[in-house]
Design a protein around this motif. Structure first.
Motif, short mmCIF file in Angstrom:
data_model
loop_
_atom_site.label_atom_id
_atom_site.label_comp_id
_atom_site.label_asym_id
_atom_site.label_seq_id
_atom_site.Cartn_x
_atom_site.Cartn_y
_atom_site.Cartn_z
N ALA A 107 0.82 -1.21 0.00
CA ALA A 107 0.00 0.00 0.00
C ALA A 107 0.85 1.26 0.00
O ALA A 107 0.36 2.37 -0.19
CB ALA A 107 -0.92 0.00 1.22
N VAL A 174 -4.72 3.14 -0.46
CA VAL A 174 -5.07 2.60 0.85
C VAL A 174 -4.56 3.58 1.90
O VAL A 174 -3.37 3.90 1.93
CB VAL A 174 -4.43 1.21 1.07
N GLY A 177 -5.01 1.59 6.33
CA GLY A 177 -5.64 0.29 6.26
C GLY A 177 -6.99 0.26 5.55
O GLY A 177 -7.53 -0.80 5.28
N ILE A 178 -7.52 1.46 5.22
CA ILE A 178 -8.83 1.50 4.54
C ILE A 178 -8.60 1.65 3.05
O ILE A 178 -7.94 2.60 2.59
CB ILE A 178 -9.67 2.68 5.05
N SER A 179 -9.18 0.72 2.26
CA SER A 179 -9.03 0.81 0.81
C SER A 179 -9.99 1.86 0.26
O SER A 179 -11.16 1.91 0.65
CB SER A 179 -9.32 -0.56 0.19
#
Ligand code: ADP
Ligand code: MG
Length: 633
Positions: A107, A174, A177-179
């Motif tokens: 990421a 990302v 941790g959030i896409s």
């Protein structure tokens, strides 16, 4: 950050009936409304809004560059392309993966893509800017078209960038941790970045460097005399606009998840310029307005026009062209000022709290130690200036000491203003030398003269007419402060800014214009504008003051006040060189007088000596001039 509300104070109680919403509140309400509605908006609306956000980011850079800075660029789409391609390449290329080793595919890579895009854009924009920004007039816009086209073709013809097909398989961003794979999630980031950029640009404009930036359009000569390196500011502004475009391209690539050259061609560059100009040349929110209008209009036109005309094609470009003509005819400053005026009925303007009322500013401006009275400040040695065959200044030698007022007089066209330009670095002498406190200055730029303590006014007033008097005067203190662009954008310059404003207000008070400090300079009488120029020169704490016809346009009492002010400055140890036609003013004030005729010194001495000089009498009485020396008697 915001000033404490004063709505409860007696002074504003009278406005109780007026609406209390300030522009800041209104902006916040709009942002909160958009944020609350975001989850419920249809997908299509979210996609359009995201596009608007991406365009607005580029247009905001163009508002700074074109609207505020006066430099037109048609090539901005190419920088968007750089930002998009940089991240697409690093995220997908096997070569890049080889270099990145273990972190390839993680990421982190899109963020490296952002970094790469910014670094490449920075380097390219700086190089392009260094070459093209020297051009003036139509050449600059033409040049931006040229490199806009070149970059577009370059993107489409490089094998490793996928040629005309482009690059597919760009991963989503990302964050923590959030896409951000869904357009709705990425849209939040797009608008957050846009709002952050608008905030930073707004801060920048409201700062020392912002005042210098505003002077780039139409006030470069003046700004240089205040110590501003305008060429450098132009390049920095150009790079800033390019970086905003690159960030937009980065977000775009991770939204579309693929890139090809088409969205970065010249057409789109022109559309982006439309957005900035139609929305509001010099207004940051105009970028958002313009991006919204043009994006929505384009959607509609692409539906309607083919149906209407029976064939498909880029007809919307034609309509845009006509629209641009119409808007520029009717709304020279774009649509934002008109919209703002309509809304102003419900919005209370924020009264800027004068810094003078605040507690003593924490920051100190640089102070100059004035030389002792009698020190030789300025020295012109045989200065000549030829314009083609015309000798405007012919071997002029003169000196100016600390604590004296030296007047330069002579009929119109005698070469006085030319001489001022020679000794202030605005123009270089054809021959001869100018020294400031002994240092040879010929050939150096006027900002070097300003740095050595020379302050000046102009015969033809050079103010930023739309800006307030206090902002104009604060520009004069430019060299006494240090904070740069980044500090201004992040609002880390507030203490210094307060000190600058306090200094500006002090000089305005001193020059008797206290009541006008917050009015636009252009709304003052010409005589008052000359006094604003004096205040601006004084804000730089000069040791040498050059005044070109300061009393022209002043009324009797104002002239007397000016006389007193100059007398006081002389007592403080300034050396003042003044060009003036009002003989009573000159004879009562000057310690020494130098008389010019046809570019040559015909007399020097005390007022009494000069008035008794036969050549001077002949020059004045012999000519058809109305400036009779008899006036003074
Ligand atoms: P003054 O300020 O004493 O009225 P100026 O210095 O403005 O006189 O002008 C002196 C002479 O030089 C005039 O004849 C003017 O036309 C000429 N001159 C001034 N500036 C220029 C220029 N940039 N190019 C050509 N001639 C100039
Ligand atoms: Mg003149």
């Amino acid at each position: 950050m915001s000033a404490p509300s004063t709505s409860s104070s007696p002074a504003t109680a009278a406005h109780a009936g007026r609406p209390l919403v300030t522009p800041r509140t209104l902006t916040l309400v709009c942002i909160v409304a958009l944020a609350l509605a975001w989850g419920w908006l249809p997908d299509f609306t979210v996609a359009v809004l995201s596009n608007i956000g991406l365009y607005a980011l580029v247009a905001a850079g163009l508002v700074m560059l074109t609207g505020v800075g006066g430099m037109t660029s048609f090539g901005q789409a190419a920088f968007v392309g750089m930002g998009a391609y940089a991240t697409a390449w690093i995220c997908t290329s096997p070569t890049a993966a080889g270099w990145l080793g273990g972190i390839a595919g993680s990421a982190l890579v899109p963020w490296l893509g952002l970094l790469l895009g910014l670094v490449l854009t920075f380097a390219l924009a700086w190089a392009l800017g260094a070459v093209t920004l020297k051009l003036s007039g139509h050449y600059l816009p033409l040049c931006t078209i040229a490199w806009g086209l070149s970059l577009y073709f370059l993107l489409g013809n490089m094998e490793f960038l996928g040629g005309q097909t482009g690059i597919t398989g760009v991963p989503p961003l990302v964050v923590a941790g959030i896409s951000l794979a869904s357009p709705r999630a990425l849209g939040v980031v797009i608008w957050a970045v846009l709002l952050l950029a608008l905030w930073a640009l707004h801060n920048l404009l409201d700062s020392r460097e912002g005042r210098a930036i505003r002077a780039l359009k139409g006030g470069r000569l003046m700004a240089e005399s205040m110590g501003v390196d305008t060429a450098r500011h132009r390049i920095k502004l150009f790079v800033l606009a390019a970086l905003l475009a690159a960030v937009s391209g980065w977000l775009y690539a991770h939204m579309q998840r693929f890139v090809n050259p088409t969205p970065f061609n010249l057409n789109i560059g022109i559309e982006m310029l439309f957005m900035a100009v139609v929305g509001g040349a010099g207004h940051l929110w105009g970028a958002v307005l313009g991006a919204t209008l043009i994006t929505l209009l384009k959607e509609k036109l692409q539906d309607i026009l083919p149906a209407l005309l029976g064939t498909s094609g880029n007809f919307e470009v034609v309509v845009f062209g006509l629209l641009m003509l119409f808007v520029l005819q009717r709304f020279a400053d774009g649509l934002w000022p008109t919209l703002a005026r309509l809304v102003s009925r419900w919005v209370r303007p924020v009264a800027k709290a004068p810094a003078a009322n605040a507690a003593a500013p924490a920051a100190q401006l640089a102070q100059r130690v004035l030389p002792a009275a009698g020190t030789l400040l300025l020295q012109a040695d045989a200065v000549s200036k030829r314009f083609g065959g015309l000798i405007a200044n012919n071997d002029i030698s003169m000196t100016l000491k600390a604590g004296e007022i030296h007047a330069l007089i002579g009929p119109n066209g005698a070469g006085k203003s030319t001489f001022f330009n020679m000794i202030s670095g605005v123009d270089d002498p054809s021959s001869g030398q100018v020294r400031l406190e002994g240092d040879a200055m010929s050939g150096r730029p006027s900002r070097a003269f300003a740095a050595r303590g020379l302050g000046r006014t102009f015969q033809h007033v050079r103010l930023l007419g739309q800006r307030s008097v206090v902002e104009n005067v604060a520009l004069g203190a430019h060299l006494r402060a240090r904070r740069g662009w980044l500090a201004a954008m992040l609002r880390l310059d507030r203490a210094e800014e307060a000190a600058l404003m306090a200094e500006a207000r002090k000089q305005i008070e001193r020059c008797g214009l206290g009541a006008h400090a917050d009015t636009p300079a252009a709304s003052l009488s010409l005589g008052q504008q000359r006094v604003v120029e004096i205040a601006r020169a004084l804000a730089g704490q000069p040791s040498v003051l050059l005044l070109d016809e300061p009393a022209a346009g002043l009324r009797h009492l104002e002239k007397r006040a000016l006389s007193e002010l100059l007398g006081q400055l002389r007592a403080e140890g300034l050396g003042i060189l003044v060009v003036e036609h009002d003989m009573e003013f000159v004879m009562n004030l000057a310690d020494r007088i130098t008389v010019l005729e046809f570019g040559t010194v015909i007399a020097t001495g005390t007022p009494a000596e000069v008035q008794a000089n036969p050549r001077v009498l002949e020059a004045y009485l012999g000519g058809a001039d109305d400036e009779l020396l008899e006036d003074a008697r």
